[in-house]
Design a protein around this motif. Structure first.
Motif, PDB file in Angstrom:
ATOM      1  N   PHE A 108     -12.231  -4.462   4.116  1.00 15.71           N
ATOM      2  CA  PHE A 108     -11.794  -4.720   5.490  1.00 15.71           C
ATOM      3  C   PHE A 108     -11.559  -3.454   6.314  1.00 15.71           C
ATOM      4  O   PHE A 108     -10.480  -3.251   6.879  1.00 15.71           O
ATOM      5  N   CYS A 109     -12.536  -2.584   6.362  1.00 14.19           N
ATOM      6  CA  CYS A 109     -12.453  -1.445   7.281  1.00 14.19           C
ATOM      7  C   CYS A 109     -12.344  -2.017   8.702  1.00 14.19           C
ATOM      8  O   CYS A 109     -12.952  -3.054   9.000  1.00 14.19           O
ATOM      9  N   ALA A 110     -11.600  -1.331   9.549  1.00 16.23           N
ATOM     10  CA  ALA A 110     -11.209  -1.930  10.829  1.00 16.23           C
ATOM     11  C   ALA A 110     -12.394  -2.284  11.731  1.00 16.23           C
ATOM     12  O   ALA A 110     -12.296  -3.170  12.573  1.00 16.23           O
ATOM     13  N   TYR A 111     -13.528  -1.585  11.568  1.00 14.74           N
ATOM     14  CA  TYR A 111     -14.679  -1.786  12.460  1.00 14.74           C
ATOM     15  C   TYR A 111     -15.713  -2.753  11.898  1.00 14.74           C
ATOM     16  O   TYR A 111     -16.675  -3.098  12.573  1.00 14.74           O
ATOM     17  N   CYS A 112     -15.546  -3.170  10.647  1.00 15.73           N
ATOM     18  CA  CYS A 112     -16.698  -3.718   9.930  1.00 15.73           C
ATOM     19  C   CYS A 112     -16.692  -5.241   9.798  1.00 15.73           C
ATOM     20  O   CYS A 112     -15.699  -5.856   9.430  1.00 15.73           O
ATOM     21  N   VAL A 113     -17.845  -5.823  10.049  1.00 13.69           N
ATOM     22  CA  VAL A 113     -17.984  -7.271  10.066  1.00 13.69           C
ATOM     23  C   VAL A 113     -18.339  -7.824   8.666  1.00 13.69           C
ATOM     24  O   VAL A 113     -18.236  -9.022   8.415  1.00 13.69           O
ATOM     25  N   VAL A 114     -18.710  -6.908   7.771  1.00 13.94           N
ATOM     26  CA  VAL A 114     -19.238  -7.348   6.468  1.00 13.94           C
ATOM     27  C   VAL A 114     -18.287  -8.279   5.688  1.00 13.94           C
ATOM     28  O   VAL A 114     -18.729  -9.313   5.182  1.00 13.94           O
ATOM     29  N   PRO A 115     -16.993  -7.968   5.592  1.00 12.66           N
ATOM     30  CA  PRO A 115     -16.129  -8.884   4.836  1.00 12.66           C
ATOM     31  C   PRO A 115     -16.121 -10.297   5.433  1.00 12.66           C
ATOM     32  O   PRO A 115     -15.875 -11.270   4.718  1.00 12.66           O
ATOM     33  N   PHE A 116     -16.407 -10.395   6.737  1.00  9.16           N
ATOM     34  CA  PHE A 116     -16.421 -11.714   7.389  1.00  9.16           C
ATOM     35  C   PHE A 116     -17.767 -12.416   7.211  1.00  9.16           C
ATOM     36  O   PHE A 116     -17.846 -13.630   7.290  1.00  9.16           O
ATOM     37  N   THR A 117     -18.810 -11.653   7.037  1.00  3.56           N
ATOM     38  CA  THR A 117     -20.126 -12.286   6.907  1.00  3.56           C
ATOM     39  C   THR A 117     -20.536 -12.475   5.455  1.00  3.56           C
ATOM     40  O   THR A 117     -21.216 -13.437   5.120  1.00  3.56           O
ATOM     41  N   ARG A 118     -20.122 -11.572   4.596  1.00  2.00           N
ATOM     42  CA  ARG A 118     -20.610 -11.644   3.212  1.00  2.00           C
ATOM     43  C   ARG A 118     -19.553 -12.118   2.227  1.00  2.00           C
ATOM     44  O   ARG A 118     -19.829 -12.233   1.029  1.00  2.00           O
ATOM     45  N   GLY A 119     -18.355 -12.358   2.720  1.00  2.35           N
ATOM     46  CA  GLY A 119     -17.340 -12.953   1.859  1.00  2.35           C
ATOM     47  C   GLY A 119     -16.695 -11.978   0.903  1.00  2.35           C
ATOM     48  O   GLY A 119     -16.894 -10.767   0.988  1.00  2.35           O
TER      49      GLY A 119
END
Ligand code: 5AD
Ligand code: SF4
Length: 535
Positions: free
Chosen positions: A232-243
């Motif tokens: 959950f880096c502040a700028y990054c969408v990956v945790p939200f898209t890749r679970g």
């Protein structure tokens, strides 16, 4: 191929891939899934019944590309073609995609690929019921299996290297029988539009493993070892898209590596958003299995007979242990290259970005890499213009470039992404300022690389031969350090793509080297620190 359903109606698909290596490899698995479902891959949208986009949402620009593509081809809907959006934009935008592009029938997020086969069955059944899929004339003409295209800004080093025919690897996994339809929703509108979504699997414990992977290069291939991200880096969408993070067992990774070696692959790239967060899950039921750390898994893959090169990407500095450097030193097949994204040289910005390390801690890892017996190339990612980044913070990033002496830097302007904590931060940096900082950073790194690459002139490097460039009459090779080394061949012997050969470096550019093929076989070449010498 047993297990492949007969192609009742010559179903065809076109797939275009955007984004990182994870997406490229997901597409290889998606292609495997579709082929198992009786589809055939075609080269153009015009030839396809089903048009799929595997999308990237890491930055806004990447996200916009898919909507442009959908708009460009909307007119083909009248020919009965179906459109599907896969990957990170699908996960992020969900059903909103149907509003923005009403001709889309299938939306399947990157965390829901395990349901893809079932969703395809739904799509077909719904289509049949609604008499929705008229066959275009001449549908099976010009079939090819190499339509995977990589398009991104600068974050895919290997873009454009997948020109070879698709290579099918069969992965021995228990087949669960017919594809199941799970967690996906089907909606058939009065208008006859079919809408199928698979989006809600982000809490899954499963990795996307398929029986067939349609690899696009017969010599080097990807193996996913971990999916998702818990950072959950502040700028990054990956945790939200890749679970959430989920690792594959080391047994299954090693089994795939051995199968690839049996099929003739010599280079393997281990993939994950965060490969070094890898946690070997418990093995098979009732059997006691030893769990491997990431470094142990890396070494074990490097020791698979037949494998000559192993790469891994991406590493998070927080989880980057010294044992990884020790493994590189101990196992010659592990490549002399580490990609270690820093994002900023300012500890204050790293804190705002929630990166979980300071500049000093990052530099400690760099010191380990530099103390290695082998000359390990280091590359990184940098974001400029994160909210609140002052000129002083930016100068610290520039000084970090000097201090580390990177072999390559992928730099990006901060792009605000949905759901991410950074959206709430104040002090946004104006676009022009971001662009200017990016330019300054790139110019500086170009200078550093010009100097760095000059030092290779006169040394000998082993390359894997990747392709022949007709227009330049040059062969394209890649070194263990992941540098492009284009070379000429004096003798009549033409090197074969996929083989390894020794090259004398004769010239350099900021982003590549040039050289001449040595007369002796590559097996006579020995690596030492800073240069390669003859045995
Ligand atoms: N804006 C700009 N760059 C980003 N990256 C990830 N998210 C963003 C964003 N919102 C960059 C990081 C990461 C690389 C894959 O993409 O540098 O390491
Ligand atoms: Fe994104 Fe950070 Fe996870 Fe990398 S570690 S994928 S930058 S959240």
């Amino acid at each position: 191929m047993s297990g492949v359903l007969p192609s009742r109606r010559h179903k065809t698909f076109y797939l275009e891939t955007f984004g990182c290596q994870m997406n490229v490899h997901d597409s290889e698995k998606v292609v495997g899934t579709l082929i198992q479902q009786g589809y055939r891959q075609v080269e153009t949208v015009e030839q396809a019944d089903l048009i799929l986009y595997n999308t990237c949402s890491i930055r806004d620009k990447a996200e916009q590309k898919v909507f442009h593509r959908l708009a460009d081809y909307k007119k083909l809907q009248s020919q009965g073609k179906k459109f599907g959006v896969l990957g990170c934009v699908a996960q992020q935008e969900g059903v909103r995609i149907f509003e923005r592009a009403p001709h889309v029938s299938l939306v399947c997020g990157s965390a829901s690929y395990n349901n893809l086969a079932g969703m395809l069955v739904q799509l077909e059944r719904a289509g049949e019921a609604a008499h929705e899929i008229p066959r275009p004339a001449g549908e099976s003409a010009g079939l090819r299996n190499d339509a995977v295209v990589v398009e991104d800004e600068a974050d895919d080093e290997s873009a454009g290297l997948w020109a070879d025919a698709t290579h099918f690897s069969r992965t021995k996994r228990a087949r669960n029988g017919a594809p199941t339809i799970r967690d996906s929703q089907l909606e058939t509108r009065d208008s006859g539009l079919i809408r199928i979504t698979g989006l809600d699997d982000r809490q899954t414990d499963k990795c996307f493993e398929t029986e067939f992977t349609a690899r696009t290069n017969p010599h080097r291939g990807y193996i996913t070892i971990i999916e998702g991200c818990d950072k959950f880096c502040a700028y990054c969408v990956v945790p939200f898209t890749r679970g959430k993070e989920r690792s594959r067992t080391s047994q299954s990774v090693l089994a795939e590596a051995r199968q690839m070696a049996d099929l003739g692959y010599t280079e393997i790239q281990l993939l994950g958003q965060n490969v070094n967060s890898y946690k070997d899950p418990a093995g098979g039921a009732g059997k006691s299995r030893s769990r491997k750390s990431f470094a142990e898994l890396l070494a074990a893959v490097g020791e698979v007979p037949g494998i000559q090169r192993v790469r891994f990407t991406t590493s998070h500095p927080r989880d980057f242990g010294r044992d990884i450097v020790d493994a590189i030193d101990a196992v010659p097949t592990l490549c002399d290259h580490v990609h270690l994204p820093v994002q900023s040289g300012s500890t204050r910005m790293l804190d705002a970005m929630q990166r979980l390390y300071t500049r000093e801690q990052y530099m400690e890892r760099i010191a380990w890499l530099k103390a290695a017996k082998r000359d390990i190339a280091i590359t990184t990612d940098v974001i400029v213009g994160f909210p609140g980044e002052t000129e002083c913070d930016f100068q610290q990033t520039l000084s970090l470039l000097d201090e580390v002496g990177y072999d390559g830097v992928f730099s990006f302007k901060y792009s605000p992404r949905p759901n991410t904590p950074a959206l709430k931060l104040e002090d946004a940096i104006p676009e022009e300022e971001k662009a200017q900082r990016l330019e300054v950073l790139m110019a500086k790194q170009r200078e550093l690389q010009t100097i760095k690459n000059r030092n290779y002139i006169g040394t000998i490097s082993e390359v894997m031969v990747e392709a022949y460039n007709d227009s330049r009459d040059q062969w394209i090779g890649r070194t263990s350090q992941n540098k492009t080394l284009n070379f000429t061949v004096a003798s009549a012997t033409r090197p074969r793509v996929g083989t390894y050969t020794a090259i004398l470096v004769t010239g350099s550019f900021p982003n590549s080297l040039i050289g001449e093929m040595m007369p002796a076989p590559a097996s006579n070449v020995m690596t030492t620190k800073t240069e390669l010498t003859w045995k």
